[in-house]
Design an enzyme around this catalytic site. Sequence first.
Site, PDB file in Angstrom:
ATOM      1  N   GLY A   1       4.942  -1.791   1.862  1.00 30.58           N
ATOM      2  CA  GLY A   1       6.296  -0.764   2.992  1.00 30.58           C
ATOM      3  C   GLY A   1       5.974  -1.190   4.756  1.00 30.58           C
TER       4      GLY A   1
ATOM      5  N   ASP B   1      -2.632  -6.822  -4.037  1.00 33.09           N
ATOM      6  CA  ASP B   1      -1.620  -6.209  -5.171  1.00 33.09           C
ATOM      7  C   ASP B   1      -1.031  -7.960  -5.334  1.00 33.09           C
ATOM      8  OD1 ASP B   1      -2.312  -4.171  -5.331  1.00 33.09           O
ATOM      9  OD2 ASP B   1      -0.730  -3.646  -4.343  1.00 33.09           O
TER      10      ASP B   1
ATOM     11  N   ARG C   1      -1.406  -1.819  -8.573  1.00 38.89           N
ATOM     12  CA  ARG C   1       0.226  -0.729  -8.221  1.00 38.89           C
ATOM     13  C   ARG C   1       0.794  -1.492 -10.053  1.00 38.89           C
ATOM     14  NH1 ARG C   1       3.297   0.331  -2.791  1.00 38.89           N
ATOM     15  NH2 ARG C   1       3.207  -2.730  -3.925  1.00 38.89           N
TER      16      ARG C   1
HETATM   17  O1  F6P Z   1      -1.784  -1.829  -3.067  1.00 41.52           O
HETATM   18  C1  F6P Z   1      -3.759  -1.418  -2.208  1.00 41.52           C
HETATM   19  C2  F6P Z   1      -4.010  -0.868  -3.399  1.00 41.52           C
HETATM   20  O2  F6P Z   1      -5.104  -1.327  -3.476  1.00 41.52           O
HETATM   21  C3  F6P Z   1      -2.982  -0.977  -4.545  1.00 41.52           C
HETATM   22  O3  F6P Z   1      -3.969  -1.142  -5.373  1.00 41.52           O
HETATM   23  C4  F6P Z   1      -3.865   0.793  -5.011  1.00 41.52           C
HETATM   24  O4  F6P Z   1      -2.707   1.558  -6.317  1.00 41.52           O
HETATM   25  C5  F6P Z   1      -2.890   1.883  -3.641  1.00 41.52           C
HETATM   26  O5  F6P Z   1      -3.722   0.664  -2.733  1.00 41.52           O
HETATM   27  C6  F6P Z   1      -4.828   2.553  -3.742  1.00 41.52           C
HETATM   28  O6  F6P Z   1      -4.384   2.979  -2.163  1.00 41.52           O
HETATM   29  P1  F6P Z   1      -5.278   4.471  -1.073  1.00 41.52           P
HETATM   30  O7  F6P Z   1      -5.306   3.525  -0.875  1.00 41.52           O
HETATM   31  O8  F6P Z   1      -3.881   4.636  -0.956  1.00 41.52           O
HETATM   32  O9  F6P Z   1      -5.904   4.825  -2.942  1.00 41.52           O
END
Ligand code: F6P
Length: 377
Positions: free
Chosen positions: A120, A143, A187
């Site tokens: 992102g 990830d 993810r």
């Molecule tokens: O990309 C890192 C991560 O921890 C992913 O593994 C997970 O799906 C996502 O971010 C969770 O995001 P948030 O902190 O917005 O819940």
Amino acid sequence: MSPRPRRIGILTGGGDCPGLNAVIRAVAKAAINGGMEVIGIEDGYLGLIQNRLKPLSYLDVSGIINRGGTILGASNKANPAEYAVPTEDGRWVTRDVRDQVIEHCRQAKLDALVVIGGDGTMSGAADLIDRGLNIVGVPKTIDNDLWGTDVTFGHDTAVATAADALDKVHTTASSHHRVMVVELMGRYAGWLALHAGVASGADVILIPEIPFDLKTVAEKCLQRSRGGKGFTIIAVGEGARPAGGEQFVDHVDESSPDPIRLGGVGRFVAEEIKKMTDLEGRAIVLGHIQRGGVPTAHDRVLATQFGYHAFELLRAEKFGQLVVQRNWKIDSVAIKDAAGKIRTVPEDYSVLLAAKAVSTCFGAPNPQPAPVAADHT
Ligand code: F6P
């Protein structure tokens, strides 16, 4: 921004991740030693949008190599090209605020930016490069799914944390003869579940790259039960899905440029296996624990190398590049090539083959016999 950087900005975008401070430290110390001024930008792109910038001294970045999180703060909700703002009726609309960001960089006299983040953040960087900003990227994410690099810092720490959790559930699993399902992050890629599962000897590993068949998983649990191993440990990546089915979405965050938050597959697997086998099961979601804590020595070393290389790219005026590690060498690729793509586990990945060879079940329908090891004579 002028080409030869004298004054640089650093930001940490996306979710927090072990090793961010080690990168900030490496970039800032190398830059200050190289005669540059360093400005820290708070909360990722949000700080650039809201003009929250502060000078970073050598002392500010000293003693932080082993600290989790980020001293600058992070945000995974602010891509300047598509900045989500709430409307009066509670909806979210996106606005392009890149002009505002460019004006803030001009006011702060920044010659270049180092952006530390995942896909992102790199997509946001690519949109700013289009507007003429000089940017160098550093790949971060637990990830390990960023295209162009074999590894991202933070992944090793998250794997260690997840493997430790899987080790610990063995106690309850074996004492109570249960099926313990541990849902891990990652993810749309299975690197985290695969590496943690292999490290802890999980009996079943379910990853997004291999849609699973519940009958195959249930049969594995029953086989272990009949064979005297009265318990089963299942490591499941949050992006795993049943063959022919969809991924499990926990919620949708409209304020984020990447709004889908996965979750729920662990509970689904535990409930279905219980129905199919009558074996008692429990589901655990490890969640943000995987992003926390002290970075491993490996991540600190990698982060320091990445940070130093980012400085070298700045000094050589090689902008628009993402620092990467490929075939054990630190290198770089164009941010624009990496942005918007993810790297998933390939089917011939050596760790996957090794796991299959030691009877780890991946839940594939009609599993094939484990491949014969290559002749290494
Ligand atoms: O990309 C890192 C991560 O921890 C992913 O593994 C997970 O799906 C996502 O971010 C969770 O995001 P948030 O902190 O917005 O819940």
